[in-house]
Design a protein around this motif. Structure first.
Motif, PDB file in Angstrom:
ATOM      1  N   ASN A 168       3.030 -11.505   3.098  1.00 56.63           N
ATOM      2  CA  ASN A 168       4.409 -11.732   3.502  1.00 56.63           C
ATOM      3  C   ASN A 168       5.108 -10.386   3.671  1.00 56.63           C
ATOM      4  O   ASN A 168       4.498  -9.326   3.496  1.00 56.63           O
ATOM      5  N   ILE A 169       6.384 -10.437   4.000  1.00 60.18           N
ATOM      6  CA  ILE A 169       7.082  -9.205   4.367  1.00 60.18           C
ATOM      7  C   ILE A 169       7.160  -8.229   3.190  1.00 60.18           C
ATOM      8  O   ILE A 169       6.995  -7.021   3.356  1.00 60.18           O
ATOM      9  N   PHE A 170       7.398  -8.738   1.979  1.00 60.02           N
ATOM     10  CA  PHE A 170       7.492  -7.854   0.820  1.00 60.02           C
ATOM     11  C   PHE A 170       6.147  -7.201   0.531  1.00 60.02           C
ATOM     12  O   PHE A 170       6.071  -6.001   0.244  1.00 60.02           O
ATOM     13  N   GLN A 171       5.085  -7.978   0.601  1.00 56.68           N
ATOM     14  CA  GLN A 171       3.742  -7.450   0.358  1.00 56.68           C
ATOM     15  C   GLN A 171       3.349  -6.431   1.420  1.00 56.68           C
ATOM     16  O   GLN A 171       2.683  -5.429   1.123  1.00 56.68           O
ATOM     17  N   PHE A 229       5.371  -4.346   3.065  1.00 54.65           N
ATOM     18  CA  PHE A 229       6.028  -3.062   2.818  1.00 54.65           C
ATOM     19  C   PHE A 229       5.512  -2.407   1.542  1.00 54.65           C
ATOM     20  O   PHE A 229       5.433  -1.172   1.463  1.00 54.65           O
ATOM     21  N   ALA A 230       5.146  -3.200   0.547  1.00 49.81           N
ATOM     22  CA  ALA A 230       4.565  -2.631  -0.673  1.00 49.81           C
ATOM     23  C   ALA A 230       3.252  -1.934  -0.352  1.00 49.81           C
ATOM     24  O   ALA A 230       2.993  -0.800  -0.800  1.00 49.81           O
ATOM     25  N   ALA A 231       2.416  -2.601   0.437  1.00 52.11           N
ATOM     26  CA  ALA A 231       1.134  -2.003   0.832  1.00 52.11           C
ATOM     27  C   ALA A 231       1.359  -0.741   1.658  1.00 52.11           C
ATOM     28  O   ALA A 231       0.652   0.264   1.486  1.00 52.11           O
ATOM     29  N   ALA A 232       2.337  -0.782   2.566  1.00 45.47           N
ATOM     30  CA  ALA A 232       2.606   0.367   3.431  1.00 45.47           C
ATOM     31  C   ALA A 232       3.087   1.574   2.630  1.00 45.47           C
ATOM     32  O   ALA A 232       2.644   2.701   2.848  1.00 45.47           O
ATOM     33  N   ILE A 233       4.003   1.360   1.677  1.00 45.19           N
ATOM     34  CA  ILE A 233       4.538   2.465   0.878  1.00 45.19           C
ATOM     35  C   ILE A 233       3.434   3.114   0.041  1.00 45.19           C
ATOM     36  O   ILE A 233       3.330   4.339  -0.054  1.00 45.19           O
ATOM     37  N   ILE A 234       2.581   2.290  -0.562  1.00 43.10           N
ATOM     38  CA  ILE A 234       1.471   2.825  -1.355  1.00 43.10           C
ATOM     39  C   ILE A 234       0.561   3.671  -0.471  1.00 43.10           C
ATOM     40  O   ILE A 234       0.182   4.797  -0.829  1.00 43.10           O
ATOM     41  N   ALA A 235       0.195   3.123   0.683  1.00 39.49           N
ATOM     42  CA  ALA A 235      -0.708   3.831   1.585  1.00 39.49           C
ATOM     43  C   ALA A 235      -0.092   5.123   2.105  1.00 39.49           C
ATOM     44  O   ALA A 235      -0.757   6.170   2.132  1.00 39.49           O
ATOM     45  N   ILE A 236       1.168   5.080   2.506  1.00 38.70           N
ATOM     46  CA  ILE A 236       1.821   6.266   3.068  1.00 38.70           C
ATOM     47  C   ILE A 236       1.970   7.357   2.017  1.00 38.70           C
ATOM     48  O   ILE A 236       1.820   8.554   2.309  1.00 38.70           O
ATOM     49  N   GLY A 237       2.247   6.979   0.778  1.00 36.87           N
ATOM     50  CA  GLY A 237       2.328   7.956  -0.292  1.00 36.87           C
ATOM     51  C   GLY A 237       1.005   8.676  -0.503  1.00 36.87           C
ATOM     52  O   GLY A 237       0.964   9.905  -0.649  1.00 36.87           O
ATOM     53  N   ILE A 238      -0.092   7.910  -0.506  1.00 37.50           N
ATOM     54  CA  ILE A 238      -1.416   8.525  -0.675  1.00 37.50           C
ATOM     55  C   ILE A 238      -1.760   9.390   0.527  1.00 37.50           C
ATOM     56  O   ILE A 238      -2.283  10.504   0.393  1.00 37.50           O
ATOM     57  N   ILE A 239      -1.481   8.875   1.729  1.00 40.09           N
ATOM     58  CA  ILE A 239      -1.772   9.613   2.962  1.00 40.09           C
ATOM     59  C   ILE A 239      -1.059  10.969   2.969  1.00 40.09           C
ATOM     60  O   ILE A 239      -1.662  12.007   3.257  1.00 40.09           O
ATOM     61  N   SER A 240       0.227  10.976   2.631  1.00 44.59           N
ATOM     62  CA  SER A 240       1.011  12.211   2.657  1.00 44.59           C
ATOM     63  C   SER A 240       0.490  13.215   1.636  1.00 44.59           C
ATOM     64  O   SER A 240       0.431  14.422   1.902  1.00 44.59           O
TER      65      SER A 240
END
Length: 468
Positions: free
Chosen positions: A70-73, A75-86
Motif C-alpha cells: 500500500n502507499i505507506f509501505q 514510501f517506507a520501502a523507498a526511504i529505507i532504500a534511498i538512505g542506503i543508496i545515498s
C-alpha cells in the motif's frame, strides 16, 4: 590531501598512463579537467531518477489490480532504500573523487588487472540492457507522437527505437560535457510534465487509486523487503561505478556534502516517479507507463507534449547511467578510443531485447532482471568497500593500478572466490539477492584475505597512495 598535491599526483600518474597507451578517457581527472559543479551534479541525479524505469518499478507494485504494497509501505520501502543508496554512493565515490580514476581502474585495486575484466563486465552488461530498455520506452513514446502527428498512418515502434538510439549515440560522442547540459534541461522539463500528470491523476482517478493502492492492505512480509531490494538493485550498478561520476565533480566538496548531493535529488525524483508509476498502474491496469499516459491524458495534443518529455527522460537517464560505464569497459578491454567505444555500446543496446522485460500487462520481467544482476553487484561493492576502507585504510598507489607488470597484475583469487560465493548465496533467495550478496561476499572476502591467501601477491597494506 591538499588541492595542489592532488593535482600534481594525478598529472604524474597521467604521464605513466600515456606512455603505456591507455586511452585518455581512462586517465585520472586532474583538477583542471573537472567541470561539473554541485548544482549541475544534483540536476544530473534528478534527471537520472526521473525516468521510465523507476516509474515501471512503481507500476509493478500493482499486479492485475491488486496492490502488493500500500502507499505507506511503498514510501517506507523507498526511504529505507534511498538512505542506503545515498550512503553507499558517498562511500564508494571517495576514491574516484580524490584521485580522478574511473570505476574500471578502481576494480583493479581488489580484483587485479585480469580479474577486473570479469567484474567490469558485470557492471557493463546490465548497463547495456538498461540502455536498450530506456531507449525502447523512449521509442514507444516517440511512436505515440508520430501517431498523433500523422493521424494514425504511422505506427512503428521499432523505427522510433532506432531513431532514439542513433540520437543518443551522437549525443554521447560529446562526452560528459554534453551530459551536464542535457540533464539540467531534462530534469526541469520532465518534473514539470510529471507534476501535470500527477494533478490529473489526483483529480480524475483518485477513487480507483484510493481503492487499489491507498486503502489496500498490502504486506510487510517478503514482498516488502523484496521491493527494497528491487529499489536497491535499480541503483546497484550506478553506485557501484560511483567513481565514474565523482571524478567529474569539482574539488573542495566534503564527504558529507557529497552524500547530500546524492540523497536529496534521488529522494525527490525517485519518490515522485515511483508514486506516479503506482498511480498510473492503479488507474489503467497497464504496466507500460507510456501507454498508460496516453489513456490517462486522453488528449492528442497533451499526449504529444508528455510523450516528448518521456523521450527526453529516456535520453537523460541513458546519458548518465547507461552509456559511460559500459563505454569505459569496452575501452579498457579492447584498447579502443572513447568515441568508437560509445558507438559499439549503442549498437549492443540494439541486441538487449527490451520489449521482453516489460509488456502491457506486467513488469515482472524488469523486476526479475534487476534482482538477478544485483546478486552479482552486491558482492562487488562490498569487496571494494572492505578493500579500500578496512584493508588498505584508504591508501593505494594510483600509478600502480595502471602498470601492466606492477603489483596489481594478474588476478586476486580472494576477490573472485568471494564474488562467486556471494552471488551463489544470493540466488538461494533471489528476492533478497542484493543484501545477501553484500553480506556473504564481503565477509568471505575479508576472511579469505586475512587467513586463506594472506601470503599472495596481493598482500594488503603494502601498496600506499601518495596522498590522503
Amino acid at each position: 590531501m591538499s588541492t595542489n598535491l592532488a593535482s600534481s599526483v594525478t598529472k604524474e600518474t597521467s604521464q605513466i598512463q600515456y606512455d603505456q597507451g591507455v586511452d585518455e578517457s581512462l586517465l585520472p581527472k586532474t583538477e583542471e579537467d573537472r567541470t561539473v559543479g554541485p548544482i549541475p551534479y544534483v540536476f544530473m541525479w534528478i534527471g537520472d531518477g526521473v525516468n521510465l524505469g523507476n516509474m515501471t518499478l512503481g507500476a509493478s507494485l500493482v499486479v492485475a489490480g491488486t496492490a502488493m504494497l500500500n502507499i505507506f509501505q511503498t514510501f517506507a520501502a523507498a526511504i529505507i532504500a534511498i538512505g542506503i543508496i545515498s550512503t553507499l554512493f558517498a562511500l564508494n565515490d571517495r576514491l574516484g573523487y580524490r584521485t580522478g580514476i574511473p570505476y574500471v581502474v578502481q576494480l583493479r585495486m581488489s580484483f587485479g588487472l585480469k580479474g577486473s575484466i570479469i567484474s567490469s563486465l558485470m557492471r557493463g552488461i546490465p548497463a547495456i540492457v538498461w540502455y536498450g530498455f530506456q531507449s525502447w520506452i523512449g521509442g514507444t513514446a516517440l511512436n505515440e507522437i508520430a501517431k498523433v502527428v500523422t493521424g494514425g498512418s504511422f505506427d512503428n515502434v521499432v523505427i522510433c527505437f532506432v531513431v532514439i538510439q542513433v540520437l543518443q549515440i551522437v549525443l554521447s560522442l560529446f562526452g560528459f560535457h554534453a551530459i551536464k547540459w542535457v540533464e539540467i534541461v531534462a530534469s526541469l522539463v520532465i518534473m514539470l510534465a510529471l507534476i501535470y500528470v500527477f494533478a490529473i491523476l489526483l483529480t480524475s482517478h483518485s477513487a480507483v487509486i484510493t481503492e487499489k493502492w491507498v486503502h489496500a492492505k498490502g504486506t510487510w512480509g517478503l514482498p516488502f523487503f523484496a521491493f527494497i531490494m528491487m529499489f536497491m538493485g535499480n541503483y546497484a550498478a550506478i553506485f557501484l561505478s560511483a567513481a565514474d561520476y565523482s571524478r567529474e565533480l569539482k574539488s573542495g566538496i566534503s564527504d558529507k556534502k557529497r552524500g547530500f548531493l546524492y540523497f536529496s535529488p534521488i529522494l525527490i525524483a525517485y519518490g515522485f516517479v515511483l508514486t506516479i508509476g503506482a498511480m498510473l498502474a492503479s488507474a489503467t491496469g497497464i504496466s507500460n507507463p507510456v501507454k498508460s499516459f496516453a489513456i490517462v491524458v486522453d488528449n492528442p495534443y497533451i499526449t504529444v507534449g508528455v510523450s516528448a518529455f518521456i523521450v527526453l527522460g529516456a535520453v537523460a537517464v541513458n546519458m548518465v547511467a547507461n552509456i559511460i560505464p559500459p563505454t569505459y569497459v569496452i575501452t579498457l578491454l579492447t584498447k579502443m578510443k572513447y568515441k568508437p567505444a560509445v558507438i559499439i555500446t549503442g549498437l549492443l543496446a540494439f541486441c538487449s531485447f527490451p520489449w521482453v522485460l516489460v509488456q502491457d500487462s506486467s513488469a515482472k520481467g524488469l523486476g526479475m532482471f534487476i534482482l538477478i544482476y544485483s546478486a552479482f553487484l552486491g558482492p562487488i561493492v562490498s569487496i571494494l568497500l572492505i578493500e579500500y576502507y578496512i584493508l588498505r585504510k584508504q591508501k593505494v598507489n594510483v600509478a600502480d593500478l595502471y602498470k601492466e607488470d606492477g603489483p596489481f597484475a594478474g588476478y586476486n583469487p580472494c576477490a573472485l572466490l568471494a564474488l562467486f560465493i556471494g552471488a551463489g548465496a544470493a540466488f538461494l533467495l533471489v528476492e533478497l539477492a542484493w543484501i545477501i550478496g553484500v553480506v556473504v561476499g564481503g565477509s568471505t572476502y575479508f576472511l579469505l584475505t586475512k587467513y586463506a591467501f594472506k601470503d599472495s601477491k596481493f598482500k594488503k597494506g603494502t601498496i600506499f597512495e601518495k596522498e590522503l
